[in-house]
Design an enzyme around this catalytic site. Sequence first.
Site, mmCIF file in Angstrom:
data_model
loop_
_atom_site.group_PDB
_atom_site.id
_atom_site.type_symbol
_atom_site.label_atom_id
_atom_site.label_comp_id
_atom_site.label_asym_id
_atom_site.label_seq_id
_atom_site.Cartn_x
_atom_site.Cartn_y
_atom_site.Cartn_z
ATOM 1 C CD GLU A 13 -3.144 -0.687 0.138
ATOM 2 O OE1 GLU A 13 -3.166 0.426 -0.417
ATOM 3 O OE2 GLU A 13 -3.987 -1.567 -0.104
ATOM 4 C CG ASP A 40 -7.227 5.033 -0.454
ATOM 5 O OD1 ASP A 40 -8.354 5.155 0.047
ATOM 6 O OD2 ASP A 40 -7.026 4.482 -1.550
#
Length: 141
Positions: free
Chosen positions: A51, A69
Amino acid sequence: MKFFIVLVAALALAAPAMGKTFTRCSLAREMYALGVPKSELPQWTCIAEHESSYRTNVVGPTNSNGSNDYGIFQINNYYWCQPSNGRFSYNECHLSCDALLTDNISNSVTCARKIKSQQGWTAWSTWKYCSGSLPSINDCF
């Protein structure tokens, strides 16, 4: 000499914005200290690697729904944290998205564990890289 002092001051002010980059082992040890079971650490470190490359200060590109995000686990601001621009959020973790960008990952870990408890590992699109056999974290301790 003045230039040197100004340069040092500028770097000191910029340092918090740079964020922290963990290693697989430093993240595993920190998460274990925050109460994450050792049995989950291979999965969490894999998610963080894919990520954010273990970086705390990452804000991802805008998603198709206009959300972003945040942080080491790339936690979405539409559902989990309140963005600083005031945009609507369900804010299920009851914190600002900026709290997910600090070197102190306790907020990120708490929120990520909440997401996992509600949605499972597949809440992360990178789970496909982490669902198989993973390296042991035993060498980290």
